[in-house]
Design a protein around this motif. Structure first.
Motif, short mmCIF file in Angstrom:
data_model
loop_
_atom_site.label_atom_id
_atom_site.label_comp_id
_atom_site.label_asym_id
_atom_site.label_seq_id
_atom_site.Cartn_x
_atom_site.Cartn_y
_atom_site.Cartn_z
N ILE A 65 0.84 -1.21 0.00
CA ILE A 65 0.00 0.00 0.00
C ILE A 65 0.87 1.25 0.00
O ILE A 65 0.61 2.21 -0.73
CB ILE A 65 -0.97 -0.02 1.21
CG1 ILE A 65 -2.04 -1.09 0.99
CG2 ILE A 65 -1.62 1.34 1.41
CD1 ILE A 65 -2.94 -1.32 2.19
N ALA A 66 1.94 1.24 0.81
CA ALA A 66 2.85 2.39 0.85
C ALA A 66 3.51 2.60 -0.52
O ALA A 66 3.62 3.74 -1.00
CB ALA A 66 3.90 2.19 1.93
N GLU A 67 3.92 1.51 -1.15
CA GLU A 67 4.57 1.61 -2.46
C GLU A 67 3.58 2.12 -3.51
O GLU A 67 3.92 2.96 -4.35
CB GLU A 67 5.12 0.25 -2.87
CG GLU A 67 5.95 0.27 -4.13
CD GLU A 67 6.57 -1.08 -4.44
OE1 GLU A 67 6.87 -1.31 -5.62
OE2 GLU A 67 6.77 -1.88 -3.51
N ILE A 68 2.35 1.63 -3.45
CA ILE A 68 1.31 2.08 -4.38
C ILE A 68 1.04 3.56 -4.18
O ILE A 68 0.93 4.32 -5.15
CB ILE A 68 0.02 1.25 -4.19
CG1 ILE A 68 0.23 -0.16 -4.73
CG2 ILE A 68 -1.16 1.91 -4.91
CD1 ILE A 68 -0.87 -1.13 -4.35
N ASP A 69 0.94 4.00 -2.93
CA ASP A 69 0.70 5.42 -2.65
C ASP A 69 1.85 6.28 -3.17
O ASP A 69 1.63 7.34 -3.77
CB ASP A 69 0.50 5.65 -1.15
CG ASP A 69 -0.83 5.11 -0.65
OD1 ASP A 69 -1.73 4.88 -1.48
OD2 ASP A 69 -0.95 4.92 0.58
N HIS A 70 3.07 5.82 -2.96
CA HIS A 70 4.24 6.56 -3.45
C HIS A 70 4.20 6.66 -4.98
O HIS A 70 4.42 7.74 -5.54
CB HIS A 70 5.52 5.87 -2.98
CG HIS A 70 6.77 6.49 -3.52
ND1 HIS A 70 7.22 7.72 -3.08
CD2 HIS A 70 7.65 6.08 -4.46
CE1 HIS A 70 8.33 8.02 -3.74
NE2 HIS A 70 8.61 7.04 -4.57
N TYR A 71 3.92 5.54 -5.64
CA TYR A 71 3.84 5.53 -7.10
C TYR A 71 2.73 6.44 -7.59
O TYR A 71 2.90 7.20 -8.55
CB TYR A 71 3.62 4.10 -7.60
CG TYR A 71 3.54 3.97 -9.10
CD1 TYR A 71 4.69 4.06 -9.88
CD2 TYR A 71 2.32 3.78 -9.73
CE1 TYR A 71 4.62 3.94 -11.25
CE2 TYR A 71 2.24 3.67 -11.11
CZ TYR A 71 3.40 3.75 -11.86
OH TYR A 71 3.32 3.65 -13.23
N ARG A 72 1.58 6.38 -6.93
CA ARG A 72 0.43 7.22 -7.32
C ARG A 72 0.79 8.71 -7.18
O ARG A 72 0.51 9.51 -8.08
CB ARG A 72 -0.79 6.91 -6.45
CG ARG A 72 -2.01 7.73 -6.84
CD ARG A 72 -3.22 7.43 -5.97
NE ARG A 72 -3.67 6.07 -6.17
CZ ARG A 72 -3.89 5.20 -5.19
NH1 ARG A 72 -3.71 5.56 -3.93
NH2 ARG A 72 -4.31 3.99 -5.44
N LEU A 73 1.42 9.08 -6.07
CA LEU A 73 1.81 10.48 -5.88
C LEU A 73 2.81 10.92 -6.96
O LEU A 73 2.71 12.03 -7.48
CB LEU A 73 2.41 10.67 -4.48
CG LEU A 73 1.43 10.58 -3.32
CD1 LEU A 73 2.19 10.63 -1.99
CD2 LEU A 73 0.39 11.68 -3.38
N GLN A 74 3.74 10.04 -7.28
CA GLN A 74 4.74 10.36 -8.31
C GLN A 74 4.06 10.58 -9.66
O GLN A 74 4.34 11.56 -10.36
CB GLN A 74 5.75 9.23 -8.40
CG GLN A 74 6.82 9.44 -9.45
CD GLN A 74 7.74 8.24 -9.56
OE1 GLN A 74 7.55 7.24 -8.86
NE2 GLN A 74 8.71 8.31 -10.44
N ARG A 75 3.15 9.69 -10.03
CA ARG A 75 2.45 9.81 -11.32
C ARG A 75 1.55 11.04 -11.35
O ARG A 75 1.45 11.72 -12.38
CB ARG A 75 1.64 8.54 -11.61
CG ARG A 75 2.49 7.29 -11.77
CD ARG A 75 3.45 7.39 -12.91
NE ARG A 75 2.70 7.21 -14.14
CZ ARG A 75 3.19 7.31 -15.34
NH1 ARG A 75 4.46 7.58 -15.50
NH2 ARG A 75 2.43 7.15 -16.39
#
Length: 118
Positions: free
Chosen positions: A41-51
């Motif tokens: 979930i943390a990795e997905i959130d980080h990726y989402r924020l980056q995109r």
């Protein structure tokens, strides 16, 4: 019989230890799954924020360009309106004279297809 009951006791104790180890392994597995889920979930959130950040940057670039285009179009529209207005004021008098002369200056003539009845 005592040796037999000691053997049964040992088997029961071994079974209990195995069951305890199994329960502890299940708990560790549950903790690890929970930890893996949190990490995902943390990795997905980080990726989402980056995109989203990249999207906002691209959107800003495109919208900035569109803002410039809309300003250019607005200026061209104003220039066209000024040209049309000046042309209107310059030609209005002569067109009114032509229109009125066409309407008011009537030359009555007999139509060429008219046949006079004898």
């Amino acid at each position: 019989m005592t040796s037999q009951s000691q053997g049964i006791q040992q088997l029961l104790q071994a079974e209990k230890r195995a069951k305890d180890k199994l329960e502890e392994a299940k708990k560790r597995k549950g903790k690890r799954l929970k930890q893996a889920k949190e990490e995902a979930i943390a990795e997905i959130d980080h990726y989402r924020l980056q995109r989203e950040k990249e999207f906002r940057n691209k959107q800003t670039n495109v919208m900035g360009s569109q803002g410039n285009l809309s300003a250019k179009i607005e200026e061209q529209t104003k220039e066209t309106i000024r040209n049309l207005t000046s042309s209107y004021h310059k030609n209005m008098e002569s067109m009114m004279k032509k229109l009125l002369s066409t309407i008011c200056d009537i030359n009555p003539e007999v139509h060429p297809n008219f046949r006079h009845a004898v």
